[in-house]
Design a protein around this motif. Structure first.
Motif, PDB file in Angstrom:
ATOM      1  N   GLU A   1      51.385  13.816  35.088  1.00 35.32           N
ATOM      2  CA  GLU A   1      51.744  13.135  33.855  1.00 35.32           C
ATOM      3  C   GLU A   1      51.048  11.789  33.699  1.00 35.32           C
ATOM      4  OE1 GLU A   1      55.748  11.651  31.414  1.00 35.32           O
ATOM      5  OE2 GLU A   1      55.879  13.168  33.004  1.00 35.32           O
TER       6      GLU A   1
ATOM      7  N   ARG B   1      54.775  19.007  32.950  1.00 33.35           N
ATOM      8  CA  ARG B   1      54.207  17.680  33.116  1.00 33.35           C
ATOM      9  C   ARG B   1      52.850  17.524  32.425  1.00 33.35           C
ATOM     10  NH1 ARG B   1      57.908  15.179  36.443  1.00 33.35           N
ATOM     11  NH2 ARG B   1      57.151  13.317  35.359  1.00 33.35           N
TER      12      ARG B   1
ATOM     13  N   SER C   1      53.739  16.747  28.904  1.00 34.41           N
ATOM     14  CA  SER C   1      54.267  15.390  28.825  1.00 34.41           C
ATOM     15  C   SER C   1      53.159  14.348  28.890  1.00 34.41           C
ATOM     16  CB  SER C   1      55.273  15.142  29.961  1.00 34.41           C
ATOM     17  OG  SER C   1      56.404  15.969  29.833  1.00 34.41           O
ATOM     18  N   SER C   2      52.096  14.642  29.653  1.00 33.67           N
ATOM     19  CA  SER C   2      50.997  13.686  29.783  1.00 33.67           C
ATOM     20  C   SER C   2      50.293  13.454  28.455  1.00 33.67           C
ATOM     21  CB  SER C   2      49.994  14.173  30.828  1.00 33.67           C
ATOM     22  OG  SER C   2      49.305  15.328  30.384  1.00 33.67           O
TER      23      SER C   2
END
Length: 563
Positions: free
Chosen positions: A484, A395, A398-399
């Motif tokens: 995220e 995550r 993804s952020s």
């Protein structure tokens, strides 16, 4: 640049903070492998130890020795011992296939291979997940979950502590010590990769592995299930370039004001991609040898398993195995250190830039920061810690996609692409009109659209996080979403706060010049030039101490718009 956009910097620091917590855990695992790999017989070579392996452990060497037993019925390897084909099939309430192959007869008369009747795992797989991590908790192969999180593994704790002590020593003298350490931790991986390639390239199957690297299965990247692949690839390129969480910005800020950042950005991008290709050739040469020239996907492990399962298996086929084990994990440790030292330096720069008066406490702040990151990393040192590590890893990367999208919108559309290009020219770089036009199109349209499409498709095709068939509970899923989305929320909330506090027009008005900002009270031009050689780089000076003549700017451009 724009007061209301300061939240973007806070969002970047939040991502960098999270990465600093979990990334060193990789280094702690590699430290353990580096030490245990110095034994003449590597501990992940064979099955049979019920305290280390599982019932599904399968070693080709041991299976071959079973088949070579004279005067015996056809034998295979299962449950830490040699067992006849008949007895093996009986365990699954089946009869042996009389054609003398490793197969059993199903009730419908069809046959099934032994390897299809249970999931075979290598000794290296067992060693990593049961002995190093403790994620697999018993001989039957049962895995720990968030509900059964386990206890601290003290060998990982000690290794993590050693890693943070080393990082602290590298950064204790500021950029002076980091610059010297970078010669080792940055350049040594290239030496090791070259040595590995020279050794592996001529081995059986290496050529086929390299061929598969350059001829991928394009159908995998064009079907409806390929969104996750593209999202992961985009996140990885941002991660490897340190784009989106401030590391590049902080380190580049120590250059001279007139440094050619355009040239540097192009070179960094090219060298990063060439390094990735070079490393890919080395890895696939090794995997080709491991698969005996077959399909490397049969031995390729995704995620962290490539480094701690596939490669330890591969070194068993090299001579001498302990030497190549040492080379690889030494390289892995240096790669981790080179990334995390820049990350911690980014965090330190954030603190000292926000509070310049704290510069006299720089050494205590370095020690306290490293101690804080060590303590926050302890939950990943438990026997179930890999689950938490996976949440951070997936995550946080993804952020970066969403954060970079917001960054491009804020810089290109709100601050203005033309104004930003003007800042670059004020630094002494004259860009060709074609180059200017290319950058404008990329910043304003192409890059934002591509990233937006990837993010939206990724969310549409979102599947709850899981690991090895275990679906994470709701609390873990929510934590992942916070990691995220929260960096972007910081940016938006700070923007709203600035508008409410100062009004829309005032909060969007940039400072007239770089000298007018509080940045001038943090670093003078002389300090910038001496950043890699002088411990006093953060010494506070009055804002009027910045002399335009010392900036070495072009004579006709004495004033510089805020960067």
């Amino acid at each position: 640049m724009v007061p209301a956009l300061k939240g973007l910097g806070y969002g970047m620091i939040f991502v960098r903070f999270l990465v600093n917590i979990y990334y060193v855990v990789i280094c702690s695992w590699a430290n353990i492998y580096l030490v245990v790999g110095m034994k003449a017989n590597l501990p992940w070579e064979y099955c049979g130890n019920r305290e280390v392996n599982t019932i599904s452990c399968y070693s080709e060497k041991q299976a071959d020795s079973c088949k070579g037993m004279e005067g015996k019925l056809p034998m295979t390897y299962y449950n830490s011992s040699c067992i006849s084909y008949t007895d093996f099939c009986a365990i699954f309430n089946l009869t042996v296939d009389n054609n003398n192959t490793e197969s059993c007869l199903l009730p419908d008369g069809n046959s099934t291979l032994f390897s299809e009747m249970y999931t075979r795992v290598s000794p290296a797989n067992d060693y990593y997940f049961r002995n190093i991590l403790g994620l697999v908790k018993d001989y039957e192969g049962n895995m720990r979950t968030f509900e059964d999180y386990g206890e601290l593994k003290w060998d990982i704790v000690v290794s993590l502590l050693v890693s943070w002590i080393l990082i602290c020593l590298i950064l204790i003298k500021g950029l002076k010590s980091l610059g010297k350490a970078s010669y080792v931790i940055t350049l040594s991986p290239y030496v090791v990769l070259t040595v590995l390639l020279a050794y592996s390239a001529g081995r059986d199957g290496a050529g086929e592995g390299i061929k598969q690297f350059f001829t991928p299965n394009w159908e995998m990247y064009s079907n409806s299930d390929s969104v996750e692949i593209w999202a992961t690839a985009a996140s990885q390129i941002l991660f490897s370039l340190s784009v989106g969480f401030g590391s590049q910005l902080v380190l580049s800020s120590y250059n001279e004001v007139t440094n050619n950042c355009f040239r540097d950005s192009i070179l960094i991008g090219i060298m990063n991609s060439l390094t990735s290709v070079f490393a890919g050739v080395v890895v696939f040469a090794i995997l080709g040898n491991l698969s005996n020239g077959g399909d490397v996907s049969n031995v390729l492990k995704d995620g962290i398993g490539l480094a701690f399962v596939a490669y330890p298996e591969a070194v068993l086929k090299m001579e001498p195995p302990p030497l190549w084990s040492f080379f690889f994990f030494f390289m892995l440790i240096n790669l981790a250190l080179s990334s995390i030292c820049g990350g911690v330096q980014t965090f330190l720069a954030f603190i000292l830039d926000e509070k310049p008066s704290w510069s006299k406490y720089r050494i205590p702040i370095v020690i306290a920061s490293c101690a804080l990151f060590f303590l926050l990393g302890l939950p990943m040192c438990t026997t179930g810690g890999l689950h938490l590590f996976n949440i951070f890893d997936k995550r946080c990367s993804s952020s970066l996609l969403l954060l970079c999208f917001v960054e491009m919108i804020l810089v290109s559309w709100i601050y203005g692409a033309d104004k930003f290009l003007g800042n670059i020219e004020e630094m002494g770089m004259n860009l060709h009109p074609i180059v200017r036009g290319t950058w404008r199109i990329l910043w304003l349209v192409i890059c934002p659209v591509i990233i937006a499409v990837i993010v939206v498709l990724k969310w549409i095709n979102y599947e709850p996080m899981e690991y090895s068939g275990y679906k994470y509970p709701a609390g873990a899923q929510v934590t992942g979403w916070v990691f995220e989305i929260f960096p972007t929320m910081i940016t938006i909330l700070y923007f709203a706060y600035a508008v409410i506090k100062d009004g829309l027009s005032e909060s969007l008005r940039p400072s007239l010049s770089w000298e007018a900002t509080n940045a001038s009270s943090i670093l003078t031009a002389a300090k910038v030039n001496e950043a890699f050689f002088d411990d006093t780089v953060y010494k506070v000076t009055p804002s009027n101490s910045l002399q335009r003549s010392s900036l070495s700017l072009p004579k006709k451009k004495e004033k510089m718009t805020e960067l």
